[in-house]
Write a protein that holds these residues in place. Structure first.
Motif, PDB file in Angstrom:
ATOM      1  N   GLU A   1       0.831  -1.212   0.000  1.00 17.01           N
ATOM      2  CA  GLU A   1       0.000   0.000   0.000  1.00 17.01           C
ATOM      3  C   GLU A   1       0.863   1.258   0.000  1.00 17.01           C
ATOM      4  O   GLU A   1       0.534   2.251  -0.665  1.00 17.01           O
TER       5      GLU A   1
ATOM      6  N   ARG B   1       1.931   1.813  -3.504  1.00 15.29           N
ATOM      7  CA  ARG B   1       0.833   2.350  -4.316  1.00 15.29           C
ATOM      8  C   ARG B   1       0.652   3.850  -4.085  1.00 15.29           C
ATOM      9  O   ARG B   1       0.494   4.622  -5.026  1.00 15.29           O
TER      10      ARG B   1
ATOM     11  N   CYS C   1       3.114   6.472  -5.763  1.00 13.66           N
ATOM     12  CA  CYS C   1       3.124   6.685  -7.215  1.00 13.66           C
ATOM     13  C   CYS C   1       2.774   8.147  -7.526  1.00 13.66           C
ATOM     14  O   CYS C   1       1.781   8.670  -7.024  1.00 13.66           O
TER      15      CYS C   1
ATOM     16  N   ARG D   1       1.510   4.028 -11.370  1.00 15.33           N
ATOM     17  CA  ARG D   1       0.509   3.196 -10.682  1.00 15.33           C
ATOM     18  C   ARG D   1       0.150   1.981 -11.537  1.00 15.33           C
ATOM     19  O   ARG D   1      -0.050   0.869 -11.019  1.00 15.33           O
TER      20      ARG D   1
ATOM     21  N   ILE E   1       2.851  -0.716 -11.097  1.00 13.38           N
ATOM     22  CA  ILE E   1       2.730  -1.448  -9.830  1.00 13.38           C
ATOM     23  C   ILE E   1       1.602  -2.469  -9.893  1.00 13.38           C
ATOM     24  O   ILE E   1       1.779  -3.640  -9.528  1.00 13.38           O
ATOM     25  N   GLU E   2       0.434  -2.035 -10.336  1.00 16.93           N
ATOM     26  CA  GLU E   2      -0.733  -2.911 -10.337  1.00 16.93           C
ATOM     27  C   GLU E   2      -0.596  -4.072 -11.317  1.00 16.93           C
ATOM     28  O   GLU E   2      -1.002  -5.200 -11.013  1.00 16.93           O
TER      29      GLU E   2
ATOM     30  N   LYS F   1      -8.593  -3.679  -9.894  1.00 20.50           N
ATOM     31  CA  LYS F   1      -7.778  -2.500  -9.597  1.00 20.50           C
ATOM     32  C   LYS F   1      -6.724  -2.280 -10.683  1.00 20.50           C
ATOM     33  O   LYS F   1      -6.481  -1.141 -11.119  1.00 20.50           O
TER      34      LYS F   1
ATOM     35  N   HIS G   1      -6.549   1.072 -13.301  1.00 20.28           N
ATOM     36  CA  HIS G   1      -5.400   1.965 -13.439  1.00 20.28           C
ATOM     37  C   HIS G   1      -4.745   1.846 -14.822  1.00 20.28           C
ATOM     38  O   HIS G   1      -4.178   2.825 -15.315  1.00 20.28           O
TER      39      HIS G   1
END
Length: 329
Positions: free
Chosen positions: A161, A164, A167, A173, A176-177, A221, A225
């Motif tokens: 978290e 996240r 970013c 972002r 990462i996702e 998620k 993004h």
């Protein structure tokens, strides 16, 4: 000045004349008639013998047909050519002592790196023996050096978290996702294109190690993004992730690693964070949340479950919970 063939004829003639009483001119003429059928190249003392390079080419061609990736083949080619440059012998003349001395000169390297080099040599000479090109494998009795097996450090849910929230751009972002939700290797994410994403099934196909194709999945998620990032794009580049400045092109693997490193710095995380850290995190959190090991193995694209276990580290809390739940009192 004599060419290579003429020098060979001269050397052979005088060698024969030392053994037997012969007419030197007749022998030279006879050998000349034979040698016109052949192309002769002289090997200088300081040159490496071409035989070993030829055998390396054969080996790499065979491995290419077996489906090894271009990156792996390039790595093998580099390592084997370095070995050939050092040894300067025909493949059949290479001894165990030659290999030991070669590896001993690499003492400045990590044992894991030396082990990888030996592994490539074992594969090469093992293949030559299997194909009956040579009769003896000079690496057969050499054991791969033991290395310390360190478990990869995955991120905790809190650290994920933090990453996240650190970013600064929609592209970061998305990085990462995608890496976390799919559990993909850096090379697999790097190769993705916009049109390869199936938004309906929330999945895509990637080409992993050994040129093996597998399906990976996105979370809601990750897709949110990713769509948000794609909407900001005005370029016509087909790559999923591109550079921020013109000319727009596929962002390099090093570029992705740099971005992840910058995000980790912004998050204030002390541990080293790389794209592979997110892959470790994917496997660890799935396992801790009750996913089957076989399923994680398939998602990661591992051929062996032993490899998967090295990626997935169970937490102390999870071990305690499993002990209480399954111990027969």
């Amino acid at each position: 000045m004599e060419n290579a063939a003429e020098k060979l004829i001269t050397d052979m003639t005088y060698f024969i004349s030392e053994l037997l009483p012969v007419n030197i001119e007749q022998v030279k003429n006879k050998l000349s008639a034979i040698m016109v059928k052949y192309h002769v190249t002289q090997i200088e003392d300081e040159e490496a013998h071409p035989d070993l390079y030829e055998k390396i080419k054969l080996y790499l061609s065979a491995k290419k047909l077996e489906g090894l990736s271009s990156a792996t083949l390039k790595g093998y080619e580099l390592e084997l050519n370095i070995f050939a440059n050092k040894i300067r012998k025909k493949a059949v003349d290479v001894t165990s002592a030659d290999v030991r001395i070669y590896l001993a000169d690499l003492e400045h390297l990590k044992m894991s790196t030396i082990g990888q080099k030996l592994s490539i040599l074992k594969s090469f000479f093992g293949w030559l023996v299997g194909e009956e090109v040579i009769k003896r494998d000079p690496t057969m009795k050499l054991k791969t050096p033991k290395t310390e097996k360190r478990l990869p450090k995955a991120l905790t849910i809190e650290e994920l978290e933090m990453l996240r929230e650190a970013c600064n751009t929609v592209r970061q972002r998305a990085f990462i996702e995608i890496l976390y939700a799919t559990g993909c290797r850096l090379s697999e994410v790097y190769a993705l294109n916009k049109d390869s994403i199936n938004f309906q099934t929330m999945s895509t196909n990637v080409i992993g190690k050994g040129n093996k194709e597998r399906e990976v999945y996105f979370s809601w998620k990750a897709l949110y993004h990713l769509k948000k990032y794609l909407k900001t794009r005005t370029d016509d580049c087909g790559a999923l992730i591109v550079t921020e400045r013109k000319p727009y092109r596929r962002l390099s693997k090093r570029g992705i690693q740099y971005e992840i490193n910058q995000i980790a710095k912004s998050a204030g995380l002390e541990k080293r964070v790389s794209p592979h850290t997110l892959r470790h995190t994917f496997a660890t959190l799935l396992l801790n949340n009750g996913a089957e090991l076989v399923a994680i193995q398939e998602l990661l694209g591992h051929s062996s479950s032993d490899t998967t276990l090295r990626y997935a580290r169970i937490t102390e809390e999870r071990k305690r919970e499993q002990h209480k739940k399954y111990l027969v009192q």
